[in-house]
Write an enzyme that holds these catalytic residues in place. Structure first.
Site, mmCIF file in Angstrom:
data_model
loop_
_atom_site.group_PDB
_atom_site.id
_atom_site.type_symbol
_atom_site.label_atom_id
_atom_site.label_comp_id
_atom_site.label_asym_id
_atom_site.label_seq_id
_atom_site.Cartn_x
_atom_site.Cartn_y
_atom_site.Cartn_z
ATOM 1 N N LYS A 135 0.816 -1.200 0.000
ATOM 2 C CA LYS A 135 0.000 0.000 0.000
ATOM 3 C C LYS A 135 0.854 1.254 0.000
ATOM 4 O O LYS A 135 0.376 2.339 -0.280
ATOM 5 C CB LYS A 135 -0.895 0.005 1.268
ATOM 6 C CG LYS A 135 -1.916 -1.088 1.312
ATOM 7 C CD LYS A 135 -2.751 -0.924 2.601
ATOM 8 C CE LYS A 135 -2.508 -2.135 3.445
ATOM 9 N NZ LYS A 135 -3.333 -2.143 4.673
ATOM 10 N N GLY A 136 2.119 1.060 0.353
ATOM 11 C CA GLY A 136 3.003 2.205 0.618
ATOM 12 C C GLY A 136 3.170 3.182 -0.528
ATOM 13 O O GLY A 136 3.383 4.373 -0.310
ATOM 14 N N GLU A 182 7.544 2.345 -6.447
ATOM 15 C CA GLU A 182 7.717 1.748 -5.122
ATOM 16 C C GLU A 182 7.972 2.846 -4.086
ATOM 17 O O GLU A 182 8.460 3.924 -4.423
ATOM 18 C CB GLU A 182 8.885 0.742 -5.199
ATOM 19 C CG GLU A 182 9.271 0.055 -3.915
ATOM 20 C CD GLU A 182 8.168 -0.769 -3.268
ATOM 21 O OE1 GLU A 182 7.094 -0.213 -2.984
ATOM 22 O OE2 GLU A 182 8.396 -1.966 -3.006
ATOM 23 N N ASP A 183 7.618 2.550 -2.825
ATOM 24 C CA ASP A 183 7.854 3.564 -1.792
ATOM 25 C C ASP A 183 9.309 3.610 -1.346
ATOM 26 O O ASP A 183 9.885 4.687 -1.202
ATOM 27 C CB ASP A 183 6.912 3.348 -0.577
ATOM 28 C CG ASP A 183 7.010 1.947 0.032
ATOM 29 O OD1 ASP A 183 7.793 1.108 -0.461
ATOM 30 O OD2 ASP A 183 6.287 1.690 1.015
ATOM 31 N N ASP A 235 14.857 -1.233 0.363
ATOM 32 C CA ASP A 235 15.702 -1.452 1.546
ATOM 33 C C ASP A 235 16.674 -2.598 1.224
ATOM 34 O O ASP A 235 17.702 -2.363 0.594
ATOM 35 C CB ASP A 235 14.790 -1.759 2.740
ATOM 36 C CG ASP A 235 15.532 -1.904 4.056
ATOM 37 O OD1 ASP A 235 16.706 -1.522 4.136
ATOM 38 O OD2 ASP A 235 14.927 -2.409 5.025
ATOM 39 N N PHE A 238 14.451 4.179 10.276
ATOM 40 C CA PHE A 238 13.099 3.734 9.949
ATOM 41 C C PHE A 238 12.203 4.953 9.778
ATOM 42 O O PHE A 238 12.029 5.745 10.687
ATOM 43 C CB PHE A 238 12.531 2.789 11.009
ATOM 44 C CG PHE A 238 11.315 2.070 10.500
ATOM 45 C CD1 PHE A 238 11.444 0.963 9.688
ATOM 46 C CD2 PHE A 238 10.038 2.543 10.791
ATOM 47 C CE1 PHE A 238 10.324 0.318 9.164
ATOM 48 C CE2 PHE A 238 8.915 1.896 10.277
ATOM 49 C CZ PHE A 238 9.063 0.785 9.467
ATOM 50 N N VAL A 239 11.655 5.083 8.575
ATOM 51 C CA VAL A 239 10.877 6.275 8.246
ATOM 52 C C VAL A 239 9.391 5.950 8.076
ATOM 53 O O VAL A 239 9.029 4.819 7.725
ATOM 54 C CB VAL A 239 11.402 6.950 6.953
ATOM 55 C CG1 VAL A 239 12.771 7.559 7.194
ATOM 56 C CG2 VAL A 239 11.449 5.964 5.792
HETATM 57 P P1 IMP Z 1 12.935 -4.648 1.064
HETATM 58 O O1 IMP Z 1 12.359 -5.888 0.502
HETATM 59 O O2 IMP Z 1 13.839 -4.930 2.229
HETATM 60 O O3 IMP Z 1 13.629 -3.795 0.027
HETATM 61 O O4 IMP Z 1 11.753 -3.847 1.713
HETATM 62 C C1 IMP Z 1 11.012 -2.910 1.031
HETATM 63 C C2 IMP Z 1 9.713 -2.607 1.738
HETATM 64 O O5 IMP Z 1 9.855 -2.622 3.159
HETATM 65 C C3 IMP Z 1 9.247 -1.202 1.403
HETATM 66 O O6 IMP Z 1 8.421 -1.200 0.276
HETATM 67 C C4 IMP Z 1 8.525 -0.771 2.658
HETATM 68 O O7 IMP Z 1 7.149 -1.150 2.590
HETATM 69 C C5 IMP Z 1 9.193 -1.539 3.768
HETATM 70 N N1 IMP Z 1 10.188 -0.690 4.447
HETATM 71 C C6 IMP Z 1 11.525 -0.753 4.386
HETATM 72 N N2 IMP Z 1 12.109 0.198 5.120
HETATM 73 C C7 IMP Z 1 11.085 0.912 5.660
HETATM 74 C C8 IMP Z 1 11.020 2.077 6.500
HETATM 75 O O8 IMP Z 1 12.028 2.685 6.909
HETATM 76 N N3 IMP Z 1 9.773 2.501 6.833
HETATM 77 C C9 IMP Z 1 8.636 1.892 6.408
HETATM 78 N N4 IMP Z 1 8.635 0.824 5.601
HETATM 79 C C10 IMP Z 1 9.860 0.341 5.232
HETATM 80 MG MG MG Z 2 5.357 -1.352 4.628
#
Ligand code: IMP
Ligand code: MG
Length: 184
Positions: A42-43, A98-99, A102, A151-152
């Site tokens: 949803k982000g 994408e939001d 990470d 963490f945002v």
């Molecule tokens: P990844 O698979 O580790 O790249 O995670 C990506 C997803 O994790 C993002 O689309 C976010 O929904 C969530 N995420 C990662 N870091 C944060 C953060 O700092 N705040 C909120 N959501 C996060």
């Molecule tokens: Mg999330």
């Protein structure tokens, strides 16, 4: 600013200015094309909402939901599709919205799944890039802001489904996720 947020990283005005820049860059790069924006629920919803109107091209958008996080502030590393696209994307120019990237595991999975449907092109536009914890070699084609390992929340980003409606992007106080979530 609400008390759970200890610092504002990007104000609504800064986000809006950056969205305009990205929209212009994408408009120029996709001249003569009609891309399909794929927003990751949803982000990415607020970002998709603003981006689609900053791009001056004929376009379509669709939504996809993947899960990997639950309430925790670190990725579990397991990704699955919870809601798939409605549109067929074969032969289309796909821009994933994408939001935040990470570890990169979520976007890598999404890209693999979309790639198998044979789009003409497949690119990524992320609002935030957090390269410190990357586990796969993924670099976004378009990136709003590169952030440190914090963490945002806000502008779509949540902690346990809260704070998505904040108009700015802020750093969440560690005390909020020390009890419920996990970190590290
Ligand atoms: P990844 O698979 O580790 O790249 O995670 C990506 C997803 O994790 C993002 O689309 C976010 O929904 C969530 N995420 C990662 N870091 C944060 C953060 O700092 N705040 C909120 N959501 C996060
Ligand atoms: Mg999330």
């Amino acid at each position: 600013m609400i008390t759970e947020v200890k610092e504002i990283l990007y104000s609504a005005e800064q986000i809006s200015a950056r969205v305009k820049d990205l929209g212009q860059a994408i408009t120029e790069a996709y001249q003569g094309k009609a891309p399909v924006l794929v927003g990751i629920l949803k982000g990415a919803v607020p970002f998709l909402n603003d981006m689609m109107r900053a791009i001056e091209l004929p376009l379509s958008y669709d939504l996809m939901a993947v899960s990997s996080y639950g309430a925790a502030t670190t990725s579990s590393g397991t990704v699955r599709i919870r809601k798939d696209l409605d549109l067929a994307i074969e032969g289309r120019d796909i821009l994933v919205i994408e939001d935040l990237i990470d570890t990169g595991l979520t976007i890598q999975y999404v890209l693999e799944r979309l790639h198998s449907r044979k789009p003409r092109s497949l690119k990524v536009c992320t609002l935030l890039d957090k390269p410190a914890r990357r586990r796969v070699a993924i670099t976004p084609d378009y990136n709003g802001f590169t952030i440190p390992d914090v963490f945002v929340v806000g502008y779509g980003l949540d902690y346990a489904e809260e704070y998505r409606n904040l108009p700015y992007i802020g750093v969440l106080h560690e005390a909020i996720y020390k009890n419920g979530g996990e970190r590290g």
